[in-house]
Design a protein around this motif. Structure first.
Motif, mmCIF file in Angstrom:
data_model
loop_
_atom_site.group_PDB
_atom_site.id
_atom_site.type_symbol
_atom_site.label_atom_id
_atom_site.label_comp_id
_atom_site.label_asym_id
_atom_site.label_seq_id
_atom_site.Cartn_x
_atom_site.Cartn_y
_atom_site.Cartn_z
ATOM 1 N N PHE A 6 55.950 16.612 53.878
ATOM 2 C CA PHE A 6 57.494 16.551 53.828
ATOM 3 C C PHE A 6 57.800 17.339 52.760
ATOM 4 N N GLU A 7 57.133 17.065 51.678
ATOM 5 C CA GLU A 7 58.033 18.374 50.025
ATOM 6 C C GLU A 7 56.912 19.339 50.802
ATOM 7 N N ALA A 8 55.312 19.510 50.811
ATOM 8 C CA ALA A 8 54.977 20.813 51.011
ATOM 9 C C ALA A 8 55.540 21.327 52.087
ATOM 10 N N TYR A 9 55.665 20.624 53.449
ATOM 11 C CA TYR A 9 56.402 21.828 54.656
ATOM 12 C C TYR A 9 57.432 22.533 53.791
ATOM 13 N N TYR A 10 58.796 21.438 53.807
ATOM 14 C CA TYR A 10 59.601 21.770 53.078
ATOM 15 C C TYR A 10 59.557 23.332 52.063
ATOM 16 N N GLU A 11 58.798 23.270 51.214
ATOM 17 C CA GLU A 11 58.514 24.163 50.354
ATOM 18 C C GLU A 11 58.025 25.830 50.935
ATOM 19 N N GLN A 12 57.678 25.070 52.271
ATOM 20 C CA GLN A 12 56.528 26.321 52.646
ATOM 21 C C GLN A 12 57.908 26.786 54.450
ATOM 22 N N GLY A 13 59.092 26.252 53.955
ATOM 23 C CA GLY A 13 59.942 26.689 55.018
ATOM 24 C C GLY A 13 59.559 26.249 55.854
ATOM 25 N N ARG A 14 58.945 25.194 56.398
ATOM 26 C CA ARG A 14 58.677 24.680 57.481
ATOM 27 C C ARG A 14 59.348 23.958 57.618
ATOM 28 N N TYR A 15 60.836 24.042 58.173
ATOM 29 C CA TYR A 15 61.226 22.770 58.674
ATOM 30 C C TYR A 15 61.492 22.250 59.971
ATOM 31 N N ASP A 16 61.230 22.769 60.575
ATOM 32 C CA ASP A 16 61.398 21.819 62.054
ATOM 33 C C ASP A 16 59.761 21.312 61.651
ATOM 34 N N ASP A 17 59.041 20.979 61.310
ATOM 35 C CA ASP A 17 58.346 20.116 61.648
ATOM 36 C C ASP A 17 58.727 18.926 59.457
ATOM 37 N N VAL A 18 59.428 19.478 58.933
ATOM 38 C CA VAL A 18 60.411 18.060 58.156
ATOM 39 C C VAL A 18 60.562 17.369 58.750
ATOM 40 N N LEU A 19 61.773 18.381 60.149
ATOM 41 C CA LEU A 19 62.444 17.281 60.697
ATOM 42 C C LEU A 19 61.291 15.997 62.041
ATOM 43 N N SER A 20 60.480 16.391 62.672
ATOM 44 C CA SER A 20 59.874 15.861 63.590
ATOM 45 C C SER A 20 58.995 14.829 62.450
ATOM 46 N N LEU A 21 58.781 15.580 61.331
ATOM 47 C CA LEU A 21 58.214 13.414 60.964
ATOM 48 C C LEU A 21 59.346 12.904 60.389
ATOM 49 N N ALA A 22 60.397 13.675 60.280
ATOM 50 C CA ALA A 22 61.325 12.889 60.369
ATOM 51 C C ALA A 22 62.000 11.462 61.339
ATOM 52 N N ARG A 23 61.986 12.548 62.718
ATOM 53 C CA ARG A 23 62.105 12.122 63.246
ATOM 54 C C ARG A 23 61.509 10.562 63.990
ATOM 55 N N ILE A 24 59.974 11.388 63.955
ATOM 56 C CA ILE A 24 58.785 10.211 64.063
ATOM 57 C C ILE A 24 59.120 8.622 63.620
ATOM 58 N N ASN A 25 58.890 8.782 61.956
ATOM 59 C CA ASN A 25 59.792 8.073 61.097
ATOM 60 C C ASN A 25 60.337 6.818 61.628
ATOM 61 N N GLN A 26 61.970 7.618 61.718
ATOM 62 C CA GLN A 26 63.068 6.751 62.283
ATOM 63 C C GLN A 26 62.637 6.360 63.351
ATOM 64 N N ASN A 27 61.909 6.660 64.189
ATOM 65 C CA ASN A 27 61.339 6.255 66.002
ATOM 66 C C ASN A 27 61.047 4.798 65.680
ATOM 67 N N ASN A 28 60.077 4.697 64.528
ATOM 68 C CA ASN A 28 59.123 3.141 64.432
ATOM 69 C C ASN A 28 59.900 2.841 63.173
ATOM 70 N N SER A 29 60.586 2.791 62.818
ATOM 71 C CA SER A 29 61.588 2.016 61.545
ATOM 72 C C SER A 29 62.353 3.163 61.443
#
Length: 500
Positions: free
Chosen positions: A429-452
């Motif tokens: 999350f931190e690496a993608y955020y610092e690289q401006g890869r916001y869609d990837d951060v949101l994708s990780l968040a969405r998958i996590n939230q679907n699981n828990s």
């Protein structure tokens, strides 16, 4: 016309048929009419009643499934399953294959492979100290390993769990079972005495394990006390090692240090010198998927190539000597968490601990050691997802976000990361955020939230992206959601305060 024997005419078949038809038509009509009047069609209300009852049953079944999955908390689901085992089939299905869904990696595969040979100019060179991690502990395993004799199961485990803690002596004095010189090779076997086992309550591995480590120093609180402060929401899926260390610093009279890139030899040195050490591992318990798990190391024995743990889930082991794990098994499971360890120690013994840790005492140096270990493993096993993931985690700790993102991309590209991996580790999350890869951060968040849903870190990073994109209301909502799950989450609290 044919004549009969009595002189009466015989009707032909056609004549008889017409005659019979003519004679029977009125009676047939009467019969059919009486039959229709006597046995009527089913009432329309009965027809619709059957349909309505069927729909109610189907809706009831759907309601049970939805209620079990969406309304009941996991702890409540488990209590239902304990009484009705067949209800386990109603749990939310895990991702296909038990692995984290593969994102589309942005970094080219060559960017990741270049990390295997690229000389990285770290800010803090280690020099000769890098050799600490050069030799794998597996290379020293003898070929003729003796088999331990079977030990009868304890008959008084409850008494062991509730026994009063044994206070540690003050100063630098060591228990009689741990007298190894700090800088010499550890003895062939050592054991720490005085740790009180805690059998974890629901989803309480972290608080229970750190409570066990603190009990060595005579700490009197139990895991319930630790849970309230570490995870107010009992369904919180992760308590990170740094959270455990801060808890030790805030709530006790001793200290704690967290480092990555440990080795089995280092673990043995710590135990031999009387330091309780907690490690985080990936486990596959019976009837469970892969899951992160803490345990406290209490002993080792080179003659058996075995380490012994007090485990909040599995118990104290045969004869209360600890749960036995081979050196190879410990290192293999520990790898999933970049060989992270927590040492709990008395302030007056800090200099001894510093000498024992060597290069691991400095956090950046420990991250460099962890990176070099992970890189060597990725060279040997290019499809090992943990090796690449650990490279990313180490590089994030060193502030090398571009290289870290490439390593995480490659770990994800293998398609072998356990589906719960991002419940516990948030470096990507931190690496993608610092690289401006916001869609990837949101994708990780969405998958996590679907699981828990109970993952406050996920909502925190979601809020960071919203804030970076100027969506202040959405950012505030995400931070508040994180604080709903954990009111003690300092990062989310600070981020929310900054918005105002």
């Amino acid at each position: 016309m044919a004549m009969g024997s009595e002189g009466t005419p015989l009707a032909t078949d056609e004549t008889d048929s017409m005659s019979n038809l003519h004679d029977t038509q009125p009676s047939r009509r009467l019969y059919l009419k009486s039959r229709h009047q006597g046995v009527s069609a089913p009432p329309r209300i009965l027809f619709w009643g059957v349909i309505i009852v069927t729909l109610i049953v189907l809706l009831g079944i759907a309601g049970v499934v939805i209620g079990f999955r969406e309304v009941l908390k996991p702890a409540q689901q488990q209590r239902v399953i304990d009484q009705l085992p067949f209800m386990a089939m109603l749990r939310r299905p895990t991702p296909q294959g038990g692995v984290f869904p593969t994102l589309v990696p942005q970094a080219d595969v060559d960017d990741a492979l270049a990390l295997l040979d690229m000389p990285l100019d770290f800010a803090t060179p280690l020099g000769a100290e890098v050799e600490i991690s050069a030799a794998s502990p597996r290379t020293a395993v003898p070929t003729n390993t003796p088999t331990p004799a079977a030990t009868p199961e304890p008959t008084a485990t409850d008494a062991i769990q509730s026994a009063p803690p044994t206070p540690r002596p003050s100063g630098d004095a060591l228990p009689a079972t741990a007298v190894a010189p700090a800088l010499n090779a550890p003895p062939p076997a050592a054991r720490i005495s005085g740790i009180v086992h805690q059998q974890q309550t629901w989803n309480n591995c972290g608080p229970a394990t750190i409570t066990m480590a603190l009990s060595y120093y005579g700490w009197q609180q139990n895991q319930a006390f630790a849970r309230v402060r570490l995870k107010p929401n009992r369904e919180d899926k992760n308590v990170g090692p740094h959270e455990l260390a801060r808890f030790v610093e805030d709530e006790s009279f001793v200290k704690a240090i967290v480092r990555m890139g440990g080795t089995l030899d280092l673990l043995k040195r710590l135990v031999a010198n009387g330091f309780p050490v907690v490690i985080e591992t990936g486990e596959m318990f019976e009837a469970y998927d892969w899951i992160g798990h803490y345990r406290v190391l209490i002993a080792y024995d080179d003659s058996y190539q075995t380490m012994y743990f007090f485990d909040s889930f599995l118990g104290v082991g045969a004869g209360a000597q600890g749960i036995a794990k081979s050196y190879d098994q410990v290192d293999r499971n520990w790898q999933a968490f970049n060989r992270t360890f927590i040492v709990v120690y008395e302030p007056q013994r800090e200099e001894l601990l510093r000498n024992l840790l060597g290069a691991h005492w400095d956090e950046s140096s420990a991250a460099q050691l962890a990176f070099e270990t992970a890189r060597a493993e990725a060279r040997r096993e290019p499809q090992n997802p943990f090796a690449w993931f650990n490279m990313g985690t180490s590089l994030v700790d060193l502030g090398r976000y571009q290289e870290a993102a490439a390593a995480y991309d490659q770990a994800n590209r293998t398609g072998k990361l356990p589906w719960r991996m991002y419940w516990y580790q948030f470096g990507a999350f931190e690496a993608y955020y610092e690289q401006g890869r916001y869609d990837d951060v949101l994708s990780l968040a969405r998958i996590n939230q679907n699981n828990s849903r109970e993952l406050e870190e996920t909502y925190y990073w979601q809020g960071r992206v919203h804030e970076a994109q100027g969506r202040i209301q959405q950012a505030a909502s995400s931070y508040r959601r994180a604080l709903t799950y954990n009111p003690n989450y300092a990062d989310a609290r600070a981020a929310l305060d900054n918005l105002s």
